[in-house]
Motif scaffolding. Structure first.
Motif, mmCIF file in Angstrom:
data_model
loop_
_atom_site.group_PDB
_atom_site.id
_atom_site.type_symbol
_atom_site.label_atom_id
_atom_site.label_comp_id
_atom_site.label_asym_id
_atom_site.label_seq_id
_atom_site.Cartn_x
_atom_site.Cartn_y
_atom_site.Cartn_z
ATOM 1 N N LYS A 1 -14.120 -48.118 27.169
ATOM 2 C CA LYS A 1 -13.674 -47.611 25.793
ATOM 3 C C LYS A 1 -12.353 -48.347 25.513
ATOM 4 O O LYS A 1 -11.989 -48.193 24.230
ATOM 5 N N GLN A 2 -11.634 -48.698 26.277
ATOM 6 C CA GLN A 2 -10.313 -49.192 25.873
ATOM 7 C C GLN A 2 -10.540 -50.693 25.156
ATOM 8 O O GLN A 2 -9.626 -51.216 24.569
ATOM 9 N N VAL B 1 -16.859 -46.073 31.940
ATOM 10 C CA VAL B 1 -16.812 -45.528 30.398
ATOM 11 C C VAL B 1 -15.211 -45.470 30.161
ATOM 12 O O VAL B 1 -15.044 -46.250 29.018
ATOM 13 N N TRP B 2 -14.434 -45.273 30.869
ATOM 14 C CA TRP B 2 -12.816 -45.099 30.602
ATOM 15 C C TRP B 2 -12.440 -46.541 30.132
ATOM 16 O O TRP B 2 -11.746 -46.649 29.169
ATOM 17 N N GLN C 1 -18.907 -47.926 20.087
ATOM 18 C CA GLN C 1 -19.552 -46.685 20.371
ATOM 19 C C GLN C 1 -20.002 -46.791 21.899
ATOM 20 O O GLN C 1 -20.415 -47.822 22.308
ATOM 21 N N VAL C 2 -19.815 -45.794 22.765
ATOM 22 C CA VAL C 2 -20.048 -45.795 24.281
ATOM 23 C C VAL C 2 -21.189 -44.531 24.313
ATOM 24 O O VAL C 2 -20.815 -43.421 24.213
ATOM 25 N N VAL D 1 -15.294 -52.384 21.216
ATOM 26 C CA VAL D 1 -16.317 -51.554 21.328
ATOM 27 C C VAL D 1 -16.169 -50.641 20.263
ATOM 28 O O VAL D 1 -15.233 -49.958 20.244
ATOM 29 N N ILE E 1 -15.385 -38.389 26.183
ATOM 30 C CA ILE E 1 -14.967 -39.651 25.670
ATOM 31 C C ILE E 1 -16.314 -40.417 25.179
ATOM 32 O O ILE E 1 -15.909 -41.620 24.638
ATOM 33 N N ALA E 2 -17.299 -40.239 25.512
ATOM 34 C CA ALA E 2 -18.711 -40.926 25.166
ATOM 35 C C ALA E 2 -19.524 -39.974 24.821
ATOM 36 O O ALA E 2 -19.667 -38.725 25.034
#
Length: 439
Positions: free
Chosen positions: A28-29, A24-25, A35-36, A33, A48-49
């Motif tokens: 997200k970068q 996910v980390w 939305q996660v 993207v 973060i998600a």
């Protein structure tokens, strides 16, 4: 074939451990993207998600969520949904998903299948036998022991099926090996996973983990890593899901890398294609490097845990771009860049792990985080506004620095600040790299 749109992507990551937090980390970068989501996720991922309360093994629930929420890409972390055919199910509904099919995932789901594949296609591995009955298995152990002249460990006993990384017994002597066989085949110690066992000769040497991207035709290895399976320092105590890892592993030299590609990685992908099980996703090869050369200990059909944490911390290329290249079978055209710096991950585990362990301990020191450090959550939950322990492996504290020695110093500095009541972790992650440096 359906293609990923260039931007505004909605991505679903399946799983809830440290590996999935790292995925996910990294995802997200990506500037592509928007939305996660993560199912089921954990307390760290939730920062973060958006976490979704669907278990990783609930394929129908995940399918319904992905369909209703118009998920553009699903990335599968753990082995269970892969073995249950999540990729086949999603593809049948025209949903893009990254991971091997159910047939291809059998390379991890059945150790007997993997060993037979290696034997058939001349991929180097240890001598072995596959058994469902106790007496023939015990006779095979005696046969292996008779080949030993030094009185050393005669063999390794493995449950054939999925056992969360714990279904492997490295026997210290003949009696321990035989007890492991009886426990698995008669005592049901690993349930259905142990209804068939693989018995292998014991290999001397140093282990290394090689993860690789595959599009079913081409395979590109990632940077090397070394896992630490045993619970205690100096590789003592029972096996775990992994107590830490670092990258790069010095045992994996520039001379060795092309040999592994030629003798192991490319032949494995070609073998799976020949067997009618084209392999798209991440292939994990656990290798033993020793006097006998390189031999395959095991395959995993996904990102390893905890190797994913230090490996992805070194990845500089957009992971979504790499995944798209795999899905479109053009991995050979996709450049992949890696940091020259070293990374080290130390797993903090609950008291009692890998046996019965405590839950609900409040975790302290999650912030501030030292520069160059990321704390990946594995078994954590949010309770009454506090982050508490929820699993056996709780945190994967990961540091990046100019070399292994400085990364080790940095990661243990963070470990000294972060923890919970009863926390246990190894103090020697990366020891072999330092020993090689001294030599």
């Amino acid at each position: 074939m359906k293609r990923l749109k260039p931007e505004g992507l909605k991505v679903l990551v399946v799983g809830g451990g440290g590996r999935e937090h790292a995925l996910v980390w990294k995802i997200k970068q990506s500037p592509r993207v928007a939305q996660v989501f993560c199912a089921p996720g954990n307390a760290g991922i939730a920062e973060i998600a958006e976490c979704v309360s669907i278990e990783a093994g609930d394929v129908s629930g995940l399918l319904e969520f992905a369909w209703k929420n118009q998920i553009d890409l699903t990335v599968v972390g753990p082995e269970l949904p892969l073995s249950k055919g999540i990729v086949d199910t999603f593809e049948a509904h025209d949903l893009l998903i990254f991971g091997p099919s159910q047939g291809a995932a059998e390379i991890e789901g059945s150790k007997a299948f993997a060993k037979n594949l290696m034997q058939k296609y001349n991929i180097p591995t240890a001598a072995y036998g596959v058994f469902t009955e106790v007496e023939p298995a015990l006779a095979f152990i005696d046969q292996l022991a008779a080949t030993k002249t030094d009185g050393g460990c005669p063999c390794v006993v493995k449950a054939d099926g999925l056992a969360a990384g714990k279904g492997v017994i490295v026997a210290a002597d003949v009696e321990e090996a035989k007890e492991a066989v009886r426990s698995m085949l008669s005592g049901n110690s690993f349930g259905a996973a142990g209804s068939r066992v693989v018995i292998e000769e014991f290999l001397e040497g140093e282990e290394v983990s090689i993860l690789a991207f595959s599009d079913g035709i081409h395979i590109v290895p990632m940077v090397s890593a070394q896992d630490h399976k045993r619970i205690f320092d100096h590789d003592q105590g029972p096996n775990t899901g992994g107590m830490g890892a670092y990258s790069p592993a010095p045992v994996y030299t520039e001379e060795l890398a092309p040999i592994v590609e030629e003798k192991v990685l490319r032949p494995t992908i070609a073998a799976m294609e020949a067997e009618g099980r084209p392999y798209v996703g991440v292939l994990y090869a656990g290798l033993m490097v020793g006097a006998q050369g390189v031999k395959v200990l095991e395959y995993n059909a996904r990102f390893g845990d905890p190797e994913t944490q230090p490996v992805l911390m070194r990845l500089e290329t957009d992971l979504v771009d790499i995944i798209q290249a795999c899905l479109e079978k053009r991995l050979d055209e996709q450049p992949i860049r890696w940091s020259e710096e070293a990374t080290v991950c130390v797993v903090q585990a609950a008291a009692g792990y890998p046996g019965d362990y405590e839950k609900g301990q409040v975790i302290h020191g999650l912030s501030p985080v030292l520069p160059g450090v990321a704390i990946f959550h594995a078994g954590t939950a949010l309770r009454d506004g506090q982050i508490v322990t929820q699993g056996g492996r709780v945190l994967g504290i990961t540091a990046k620095s100019r070399n292994i020695r400085s990364a080790i110093e940095l990661v243990y500095s963070q470990c000294a600040q972060t923890g919970f009541e009863g926390v246990q972790y190894r103090r020697d992650i990366g020891r072999r790299a330092l020993e090689r440096e001294q030599r």
